[in-house]
Design a protein around this motif. Structure first.
Motif, PDB file in Angstrom:
ATOM      1  N   GLY A  33      -3.959  13.033  23.550  1.00 19.70           N
ATOM      2  CA  GLY A  33      -2.895  14.015  23.715  1.00 19.70           C
ATOM      3  C   GLY A  33      -2.669  14.472  25.139  1.00 19.70           C
ATOM      4  N   GLN A  34      -3.491  13.999  26.061  1.00 21.57           N
ATOM      5  CA  GLN A  34      -3.387  14.417  27.460  1.00 21.57           C
ATOM      6  C   GLN A  34      -2.589  13.390  28.282  1.00 21.57           C
ATOM      7  N   ILE A  35      -2.342  13.737  29.538  1.00 20.97           N
ATOM      8  CA  ILE A  35      -1.593  12.884  30.457  1.00 20.97           C
ATOM      9  C   ILE A  35      -2.554  11.982  31.225  1.00 20.97           C
ATOM     10  N   HIS A  36      -2.237  10.699  31.315  1.00 16.58           N
ATOM     11  CA  HIS A  36      -3.000   9.764  32.134  1.00 16.58           C
ATOM     12  C   HIS A  36      -2.754  10.079  33.610  1.00 16.58           C
ATOM     13  N   GLU A  37      -3.844  10.204  34.383  1.00 15.63           N
ATOM     14  CA  GLU A  37      -3.749  10.504  35.818  1.00 15.63           C
ATOM     15  C   GLU A  37      -2.697  11.586  36.080  1.00 15.63           C
ATOM     16  N   PRO A  38      -2.957  12.807  35.634  1.00 19.12           N
ATOM     17  CA  PRO A  38      -1.926  13.861  35.657  1.00 19.12           C
ATOM     18  C   PRO A  38      -1.317  14.143  37.023  1.00 19.12           C
ATOM     19  N   SER A  39      -2.140  14.164  38.071  1.00 17.49           N
ATOM     20  CA  SER A  39      -1.593  14.462  39.406  1.00 17.49           C
ATOM     21  C   SER A  39      -0.639  13.357  39.868  1.00 17.49           C
ATOM     22  N   ILE A  55       9.762   0.783  42.194  1.00 17.80           N
ATOM     23  CA  ILE A  55       9.030  -0.469  42.023  1.00 17.80           C
ATOM     24  C   ILE A  55       7.631  -0.162  41.510  1.00 17.80           C
ATOM     25  N   ASP A  56       7.282  -0.778  40.393  1.00 20.42           N
ATOM     26  CA  ASP A  56       5.970  -0.601  39.783  1.00 20.42           C
ATOM     27  C   ASP A  56       5.222  -1.923  39.849  1.00 20.42           C
ATOM     28  N   VAL A  57       4.290  -2.027  40.775  1.00 22.97           N
ATOM     29  CA  VAL A  57       3.517  -3.261  40.967  1.00 22.97           C
ATOM     30  C   VAL A  57       2.189  -3.124  40.235  1.00 22.97           C
ATOM     31  N   GLY A  58       1.970  -3.983  39.253  1.00 23.51           N
ATOM     32  CA  GLY A  58       0.803  -3.859  38.384  1.00 23.51           C
ATOM     33  C   GLY A  58       1.116  -2.871  37.280  1.00 23.51           C
ATOM     34  N   ALA A  59       2.165  -3.167  36.525  1.00 23.04           N
ATOM     35  CA  ALA A  59       2.686  -2.209  35.544  1.00 23.04           C
ATOM     36  C   ALA A  59       1.775  -2.031  34.344  1.00 23.04           C
ATOM     37  N   ASN A  60       0.886  -3.003  34.086  1.00 17.54           N
ATOM     38  CA  ASN A  60      -0.029  -2.924  32.955  1.00 17.54           C
ATOM     39  C   ASN A  60       0.780  -2.746  31.669  1.00 17.54           C
ATOM     40  N   LEU A  61       0.400  -1.828  30.804  1.00 14.29           N
ATOM     41  CA  LEU A  61       1.131  -1.657  29.551  1.00 14.29           C
ATOM     42  C   LEU A  61       2.370  -0.775  29.681  1.00 14.29           C
ATOM     43  N   GLY A  62       2.624  -0.286  30.903  1.00 14.12           N
ATOM     44  CA  GLY A  62       3.896   0.378  31.166  1.00 14.12           C
ATOM     45  C   GLY A  62       3.886   1.885  31.247  1.00 14.12           C
ATOM     46  N   TRP A  63       2.718   2.481  31.484  1.00 17.72           N
ATOM     47  CA  TRP A  63       2.669   3.942  31.579  1.00 17.72           C
ATOM     48  C   TRP A  63       3.644   4.461  32.621  1.00 17.72           C
ATOM     49  N   MET A  64       3.466   4.046  33.880  1.00 19.89           N
ATOM     50  CA  MET A  64       4.301   4.575  34.950  1.00 19.89           C
ATOM     51  C   MET A  64       5.744   4.075  34.837  1.00 19.89           C
ATOM     52  N   VAL A 164       1.580   1.061  43.338  1.00 19.53           N
ATOM     53  CA  VAL A 164       0.783  -0.161  43.401  1.00 19.53           C
ATOM     54  C   VAL A 164      -0.583   0.079  42.768  1.00 19.53           C
ATOM     55  N   ASP A 165      -0.905  -0.729  41.761  1.00 23.46           N
ATOM     56  CA  ASP A 165      -2.237  -0.700  41.138  1.00 23.46           C
ATOM     57  C   ASP A 165      -2.565  -2.136  40.765  1.00 23.46           C
ATOM     58  N   VAL A 166      -3.271  -2.842  41.665  1.00 24.82           N
ATOM     59  CA  VAL A 166      -3.416  -4.292  41.518  1.00 24.82           C
ATOM     60  C   VAL A 166      -4.853  -4.784  41.637  1.00 24.82           C
ATOM     61  N   GLU A 167      -5.798  -3.928  41.333  1.00 23.83           N
ATOM     62  CA  GLU A 167      -7.194  -4.343  41.180  1.00 23.83           C
ATOM     63  C   GLU A 167      -7.767  -5.097  42.387  1.00 23.83           C
ATOM     64  N   GLY A 168      -7.431  -4.681  43.604  1.00 27.31           N
ATOM     65  CA  GLY A 168      -8.018  -5.302  44.789  1.00 27.31           C
ATOM     66  C   GLY A 168      -7.072  -6.117  45.640  1.00 27.31           C
ATOM     67  N   ALA A 169      -5.845  -6.339  45.165  1.00 25.53           N
ATOM     68  CA  ALA A 169      -4.872  -7.126  45.933  1.00 25.53           C
ATOM     69  C   ALA A 169      -3.909  -6.225  46.706  1.00 25.53           C
ATOM     70  N   GLU A 170      -4.322  -4.986  46.959  1.00 22.62           N
ATOM     71  CA  GLU A 170      -3.453  -4.010  47.599  1.00 22.62           C
ATOM     72  C   GLU A 170      -2.948  -4.479  48.959  1.00 22.62           C
ATOM     73  N   GLU A 191      -3.129   2.877  44.461  1.00 25.49           N
ATOM     74  CA  GLU A 191      -4.492   3.011  43.956  1.00 25.49           C
ATOM     75  C   GLU A 191      -5.356   1.946  44.616  1.00 25.49           C
ATOM     76  N   VAL A 192      -6.453   2.372  45.240  1.00 28.40           N
ATOM     77  CA  VAL A 192      -7.322   1.446  45.977  1.00 28.40           C
ATOM     78  C   VAL A 192      -8.572   1.154  45.160  1.00 28.40           C
ATOM     79  N   HIS A 193      -8.910  -0.132  45.054  1.00 24.80           N
ATOM     80  CA  HIS A 193     -10.112  -0.581  44.354  1.00 24.80           C
ATOM     81  C   HIS A 193     -11.057  -1.181  45.398  1.00 24.80           C
ATOM     82  N   PRO A 194     -11.923  -0.385  46.009  1.00 25.85           N
ATOM     83  CA  PRO A 194     -12.726  -0.831  47.157  1.00 25.85           C
ATOM     84  C   PRO A 194     -13.535  -2.106  46.914  1.00 25.85           C
ATOM     85  N   ASN A 195     -14.244  -2.201  45.797  1.00 23.04           N
ATOM     86  CA  ASN A 195     -15.080  -3.379  45.545  1.00 23.04           C
ATOM     87  C   ASN A 195     -14.244  -4.645  45.397  1.00 23.04           C
ATOM     88  N   ASN A 196     -13.160  -4.566  44.631  1.00 29.39           N
ATOM     89  CA  ASN A 196     -12.299  -5.727  44.467  1.00 29.39           C
ATOM     90  C   ASN A 196     -11.569  -6.071  45.754  1.00 29.39           C
TER      91      ASN A 196
END
Length: 203
Positions: A33-39, A55-64, A164-170, A191-196
């Motif tokens: 019932g809550q908001i994903h990544e509210p801020s 532009i939504d890069v890495g749209a996943n299931l389409g939240w944003m 942009v949310d691309v699991e390391g390809a930023e 969104e930055v994924h440091p390890n990837n």
């Protein structure tokens, strides 16, 4: 046992299908019932109100994608490279009757052509990225790659917001969008994924 996740944003109800296991576990029980990544969602909602192109890069299931398209009268260009997530994205866009969304099956990178990505066999769809193969990743998938600069030049007169949310390809996404950024000065939610990201640089 819910087949739908409903959320209210700016007085509008946005629906997401949870019929498949990945979608169900993406929402439940962590949000309930809550908001994903509210801020981030709040910022994106504010910035999308008067945007002509998002532009939504890495749209996943389409939240944003679905949130911003529900708020904006402009066009949301949603990029997703994974076929399973693409189906989820298209299903959620249709579920909300969003005619201002353009879904593109492609990876966004720093050059045109094709890229490979590796899927985690234990993941329902989220554990993948365009980066160096790990020992426990067995499925290698090739997909069309495009640059933001090439796409925007052809399809957009302006760009107000890029997420942009691309699991390391930023870095690759930004490298391929330098002209777009310099010309249109869009707001960027990254969104930055440091390890990837480290693994991507070693590629």
């Amino acid at each position: 046992n819910c087949d739908m996740y409903k959320v209210k944003v700016n007085g509008r109800t946005v629906n997401f299908s949870t019929k498949d296991n990945y979608s169900k576990h993406w929402f439940y029980p962590r949000y309930n019932g809550q908001i994903h990544e509210p801020s981030t969602t709040e910022i994106a909602t504010h910035l999308s109100k008067n945007a002509e192109n998002i532009i939504d890069v890495g749209a996943n299931l389409g939240w944003m994608t679905c949130i911003t398209a529900s708020i904006s009268d402009g066009t949301v260009h949603a990029f997703e490279m994974d076929k399973e997530n693409l189906r989820r994205l298209e299903r959620n866009v249709a579920l909300n009757d969003l005619e201002n969304v353009r879904v593109i099956h492609a990876a966004v990178s720093n050059s045109q052509g094709c890229v490979s990505y590796y899927k985690d066999p234990d993941s329902a769809g989220a554990g993948y990225g365009v980066h160096k193969k790990k020992e426990d990743e067995t499925e290698r998938v090739r997909v069309r790659a495009i640059t933001l600069d090439r796409y925007v030049k052809k399809h957009c007169q302006s760009v107000e917001l890029i997420k942009v949310d691309v699991e390391g390809a930023e870095q690759m996404v930004l490298e391929g969008g330098q002209n777009t950024i310099k010309k249109h000065h869009p707001h960027i939610l990254l969104e930055v994924h440091p390890n990837n990201l480290k693994r991507s640089k070693k590629k």
